[in-house]
Design an enzyme around this catalytic site. Structure first.
Site, PDB file in Angstrom:
ATOM      1  CG  ASP A   1      -3.936  -1.783   2.941  1.00 55.94           C
ATOM      2  OD1 ASP A   1      -4.201  -1.545   1.755  1.00 55.94           O
ATOM      3  OD2 ASP A   1      -3.468  -0.932   3.723  1.00 55.94           O
TER       4      ASP A   1
ATOM      5  CG  ASP B   1      -1.832   1.154   1.330  1.00 57.05           C
ATOM      6  OD1 ASP B   1      -2.333   1.588   0.288  1.00 57.05           O
ATOM      7  OD2 ASP B   1      -2.026   1.664   2.445  1.00 57.05           O
ATOM      8  CE  LYS B   2      -0.151   7.384  -2.514  1.00 53.21           C
ATOM      9  NZ  LYS B   2      -0.014   8.494  -1.531  1.00 53.21           N
ATOM     10  CB  THR B   3      -1.936   6.468   2.206  1.00 51.68           C
ATOM     11  OG1 THR B   3      -2.047   7.096   0.939  1.00 51.68           O
ATOM     12  CG2 THR B   3      -2.170   7.478   3.307  1.00 51.68           C
TER      13      THR B   3
ATOM     14  CB  THR C   1      -2.079   3.604  -3.798  1.00 52.95           C
ATOM     15  OG1 THR C   1      -2.589   4.696  -3.063  1.00 52.95           O
ATOM     16  CG2 THR C   1      -1.768   4.062  -5.214  1.00 52.95           C
TER      17      THR C   1
ATOM     18  CE  LYS D   1      -5.098  -1.109  -2.057  1.00 50.52           C
ATOM     19  NZ  LYS D   1      -4.762  -0.457  -0.775  1.00 50.52           N
TER      20      LYS D   1
ATOM     21  CG  ASP E   1      -3.495   9.441  -3.474  1.00 49.36           C
ATOM     22  OD1 ASP E   1      -4.268  10.234  -4.031  1.00 49.36           O
ATOM     23  OD2 ASP E   1      -2.780   9.744  -2.508  1.00 49.36           O
TER      24      ASP E   1
ATOM     25  CG  PHE F   1     -15.058  13.178   1.630  1.00 46.35           C
ATOM     26  CD1 PHE F   1     -14.636  13.772   0.454  1.00 46.35           C
ATOM     27  CD2 PHE F   1     -14.681  11.866   1.883  1.00 46.35           C
ATOM     28  CE1 PHE F   1     -13.861  13.077  -0.457  1.00 46.35           C
ATOM     29  CE2 PHE F   1     -13.913  11.154   0.985  1.00 46.35           C
ATOM     30  CZ  PHE F   1     -13.494  11.764  -0.189  1.00 46.35           C
TER      31      PHE F   1
ATOM     32  CE  LYS G   1     -13.482   9.678  -6.585  1.00 46.02           C
ATOM     33  NZ  LYS G   1     -14.690   8.847  -6.657  1.00 46.02           N
TER      34      LYS G   1
END
EC number: 7.6.2.1
Length: 994
Positions: A736, A327-329, A624, A712, A626, A491, A496
């Site tokens: 995740d 994962d990124k974040t 990710t 994923k 993002d 949100f 978004k």
């Protein structure tokens, strides 16, 4: 009833229908341990119970097959079962205790009342969606207004709830109070819910249960994790099957050489029992105990503190990873947002020019008298200057006004709540009353939100107070600005964007503020020629971009909107669509104020860690949610994609034809990284799964952006199916978990998004950089040690089986045991267990060398430590040594059979101890102790083995020289071969240790 439940949850008078729920509506743990343990024991023993009763029924038949004392059969099996059950019980107890760590909301509820003075509460949903930031929750208005919680039982009301579903971000329901005139109807949304497994921040809350058991959102969003069986265990099982086949073949050959005379079928069974050591029953025990030692070593490694092993059955898997999916974040990045850029179209402010922004904000709130003086001076200056200078001054005034309006909007459009923390109640009340800066912390549902509010505080406009209906800002001059919150549009992942309608109490102006992603805001704000370009530029710098806009409303416009909005919220059918339609009536021709850019900084040592993994032969994929530009920039910044490496950005595709053309374009490129969005990935996998995976697996790095949690897990599964290689998934959030559970090795990072990924993973680390040592050192050692241990256990069993086979063949293929009673049990336990098991402490290189030369890890990906080649070598060694010992004992014995037992068994023990010494590459003091202790135990036990060994014979010189000669002949050639191999064809690791 449409999408709604046929039942109703009632509150109030006892004459009403009552929906009753079990007292323990849901256990947060996976099971009740005290009911689970008997089931575990039963499952472990039920097959052996059946076998036991079958043997009792055939006792006469068993007596005919009996080859020695019964304890020589059930003791080894009992030890195996005891150790296996103990290990499983320890694992289950740990899971049970881990699941009881947190006290959480026990069921899905509707929020009715809170003890908090501001009439709301914050909720942490880390175990539900992986986010640790606090979510604002609001009670039902009419129940919150009741004087006490006991009054809830005196009203007549009911809750109408939708059918259970897996959506944790949305809810549709209504609350009706019937004892009023007129009856009160309130719409219920996600803000009025308390989902199970969440944590209430403070105070006491009261709710009514609407879902329990399998209908819970948390349960419906949890997939049953598969029982992971390591590739190494599968390979050992395969070798065990080969050994069992060899056992059957040898037994048949033994009977065939007797021409199947007499009751030959009984002879086959006797030989199967006699040579059963070919299949090493202690192999499973040694491997399980070895894995427990490896897991303990990982947890005790001071260089990776906080690492937890939650699946002690697969530590050797860490030594053979070919694909790492991360994962990124929060995994590669810190998930700590820092404000970096404010862009107003014609001018941008970075970290080095924030003092200018502060100056503009300060000038906007200075006293009127001061403004008048400045205005007079400027007018005089303008009369004395040229037209060009006059125009420049006018532009500066315009920018100042725009900066002030942008900062004000950022300070208002959010869901952040300031909370004042102090030691005592009096101090806390005083801190809240005077808005003490040192006592204030911000709570919000996103770190992005907090970073924006902290930035407005740094430039002079501070959020000092907020409750359900109002907000207070403090200006640089200390003035408090009061705003009434009329509406909030939270949100959502679908919209978004978020919005808020506020009324300035000093002027009465009503303003609608909105911020969101550029892809949705581009169609909402007024036409401009810089939004798209600047958003792309900021994203390429690795910044998260938000577009901020506003719209002024008259009192009549707002009243009209409120009436339509309330009516839409009370609808039970298509509520979301109706509410969205009403809100969209406001989202037209909004004034674009600014762009904000926040940066999520990389975790410590991410770059060198990724470089180590690449040099170790792994291919790293980043998955990710993002946007594409931000994900690509982060991949470059982390050196996941090297600076001189070509990148193929997969164009958005929606049809089969477009996917075909883009795949052809991608196929023409070589050795380039791939960047693809989740939507395009879904189309490619739908029509060209095999072709896409074939091309993607050839890439040095892959970045999948806008990737859903299910995607994923799907990518992990496809990699396993298409390549047959081992995968490792790394993540830190609830989104995740599916990926982590699907991978061969799942690693959870304990970060800002809570412990859900950590608790669901096989291994848990506190930082991404610890992954390097976990794989390069512990994974490599665990695999090599497991391979050496398993092959040596096989060798130990084959040696004694070979001796038995030679003995039977010499004595006319008689099914007579060579060793009986305690000798059989002692051979694999007391006399050789500790030296053989000490192989788990062996290592070929130091941990520093393994980290410095990750290429050593690459050698393991070929599976050479445990292969059919190495297995065959150990089989040949076992046959050679077993034959030498047995034939040597037969040739050199004096006159009695008991001398054969003494010579051969002593030579066998010494050979095993010397073979351990031959196999060891780095001596550990415990290995030396194990060798000496085992030898001492054998020598001491000779006094008590007079039934099997002639005590007087073993004290003679004849015994000593015969044992010495046999042992040297069995071991010396192997020592010579090892020396020659290290001399002329040394392994790669030996070059580093020399």
């Amino acid at each position: 009833m449409g999408d709604f439940r046929p039942r109703t949850v009632w509150l109030g008078h006892p004459e009403k229908r009552e929906q009753r729920y079990p007292r323990n509506v849901i256990n947060n743990q996976k099971y009740n341990f005290f009911t689970f343990l008997p089931a575990v024991l039963f499952n472990q023993f039920k097959y052996f119970f059946n076998l036991y009763f079958l043997l009792l029924a055939c006792s006469q038949f068993v007596n005919e097959l009996r080859l020695g004392a019964l304890y020589t059969y059930w003791v080894p099996l009992g030890v195996v079962l005891l150790i296996t059950i103990t290990r499983e019980a320890v694992e289950e107890i740990r899971c049970y205790l881990r699941d009881k760590e947190n006290q959480r909301v026990p069921a899905d509820m509707i929020f009715l009342r809170t003890s908090e003075r501001n009439g709301s509460c914050f909720l942490r949903t880390d175990q539900l969606d992986g986010e640790t930031d606090w979510k604002l929750r609001l009670p039902v208005a009419c129940t919150q207004r009741l004087p006490t919680a006991a009054d809830l039982l005196q009203i007549r009301s009911y809750v109408y709830a939708e059918e259970p579903n897996i959506d944790i971000h949305n809810f549709i329901g209504t609350f009706t109070r019937e004892d009023g005139d007129p009856p009160v109807n309130e719409s219920l949304s996600i803000e009025n819910t308390l989902w199970a497994s969440t944590v209430v921040a403070s105070g006491t809350v009261v709710g009514v249960v609407i879902y329990t058991g399998k209908e819970l959102r948390s349960v419906m969003n949890t997939s049953n994790p598969r029982n992971k069986v390591g590739l190494f265990d599968l390979e050992v099982n395969c070798l065990t099957k080969i050994l069992f086949g060899a056992l059957v073949v040898v037994s048949l050959v033994m009977v065939a050489l007797q021409h199947f005379a007499g009751r030959w079928y009984l002879q086959i069974l006797r030989f199967l029992l006699l040579l059963s050591h070919i299949v090493p029953i202690s192999l499973r025990v040694n491997l399980d105990m070895g894995k427990m030692v490896f897991s303990w070593m990982i947890k005790k490694d001071s260089k990776i503190p906080g690492t937890v092993v939650r699946a002690s059955t697969i530590p050797e898997q860490l030594g053979r990873i070919s694909y790492l999916l991360t994962d990124k974040t929060g995994t590669l990045t810190q998930n700590e947002m820092v404000f970096r850029r404010l862009h107003l179209g014609t001018v941008a402010y970075g970290m080095d020019s924030m003092d200018e922004v502060q100056s503009h904000v300060f000038s906007a709130y200075t006293q009127v008298k001061k403004h008048a003086v400045v205005r007079t001076i400027m007018e005089g200056t303008l009369n004395a200057q040229s037209s060009k200078n006059s125009k420049a001054t006018k532009v500066r005034k315009t920018i100042s006004s725009r900066v002030h309006e942008a900062v004000k909007a950022i300070a208002l459009v959010h869901n952040v709540t300031p909370v004042y923390e102090a030691n005592g109640v009096t101090d806390q009340a005083e801190a809240e009353q005077h808005y003490e800066d040192t006592c204030r912390v911000y709570q919000a549902s996103s770190p992005d939100e907090v970073s924006l509010v902290q930035w407005t505080e740094s430039v002079g406009l501070t959020l000092v107070g907020r409750d359900q209906s109002s907000m207070q800002l403090r200006t640089p001059t200390g003035q408090i600005l009061n705003f009434t919150i009329l509406q909030i549009f939270p949100f959502t992942y679908e919209s978004k964007r978020m919005g808020i309608i506020v009324r300035d109490e000093s002027t009465g102006e009503i303003t609608f503020y909105m911020k969101g992603a550029d892809v949705v805001m581009a169609g909402i704000v007024q036409y401009n020629d810089w939004l798209e370009e600047e958003c792309g530029n900021m994203a390429r710098e690795g910044l998260r971009v938000l577009v901020v806009s506003k719209k002024s409303l008259t009192e009549e416009q707002y009243q009209d909107f409120e009436a339509r909005y309330v009516q839409a919220k009370l609808s039970v059918h298509d509520r979301s669509l109706k509410v969205a339609t009403v809100i969209e009536s406001l989202e037209m021709e909004m004034e674009l104020l600014c762009l904000t850019g926040v940066e999520d900084q990389l975790q410590a040592d991410v770059r060198p860690t990724l470089e180590i993994l690449r040099n170790a032969g792994m291919k790293v994929w980043m998955l990710t949610g993002d946007k594409l530009e931000t994900a690509t920039c982060t991949a470059k910044n982390a050196h996941l994609i090297t600076r001189n490496q070509d990148i193929h950005i997969f164009r958005p595709v929606t049809t089969r034809g477009e996917a075909h053309l883009e795949l052809n374009a991608f196929r023409r490129k070589h050795d380039c990284a791939l960047v693809i969005s989740g939507d395009s990935l879904e189309v490619c996998l739908k029509y060209y799964e095999y072709e896409f995976m074939e091309l993607a697996c050839q890439c040095p790095a892959v970045v999948c952006c806008r990737c859903a949690p299910t995607q994923k897990a799907q990518i992990v599964r496809l990699l396993q199916e298409r390549t047959g290689k081992l995968t490792c998934a790394v993540g830190d959030g609830g989104n995740d978990v599916s990926m982590i559970q699907e991978a061969d090795c799942g690693v959870g990072v304990e970060g800002k998004e809570g412990k859900q990924a950590s608790l669901a993973a096989d291994f848990s680390v506190t930082q991404f950089k610890h992954l390097g040592r976990l794989l390069m050192v512990h994974g490599r050692n665990s695999y090599k040690r497991s391979a050496a241990l398993s092959q040596f256990v096989i060798h130990r069993s084959l040696c004694i089986s070979t001796m038995q086979a030679v003995f039977s063949s010499v004595f006319f293929f008689a099914s007579v045991p060579l060793y009986q009673g305690f000798l059989i049990i002692g051979y694999s336990t007391i006399y050789t267990m500790f030296p053989v098991f000490s192989l788990v402490l062996d290592k070929d290189v130091k941990s520093e060398v393994a980290m410095l030369y990750p290429e050593l890890y690459k050698d393991l990906l070929k599976g050479r430590p445990l292969s059919f080649k190495t297995f065959l070598i150990w089989v040949l060694i076992s046959i050679y040594q077993g034959s030498i010992i047995m034939y040597g004992a037969l040739l050199l014995f004096d006159s009695e059979f008991v001398h054969i037992v003494a010579i051969s068994f002593t030579s066998l023990i010494l050979t095993e101890l010397l073979m351990v010494a031959l196999t060891i590459q780095t001596w550990h003091w415990l290995i030396i102790v194990a060798e000496l202790l085992s030898l001492a135990c054998y020598i001491a036990s000779l006094v008590f083995l007079h039934e099997f060994i002639d005590v007087y014979f073993i004290t003679t010189v004849s015994f000593l020289w015969k044992v010495t000669v046999i042992t040297l002949v069995s071991c010396l050639p192997l020592y010579i071969l090892k020396y020659l191999r290290r001399r002329f064809s040394p392994p790669s690791y030996s070059k580093l240790t020399s």
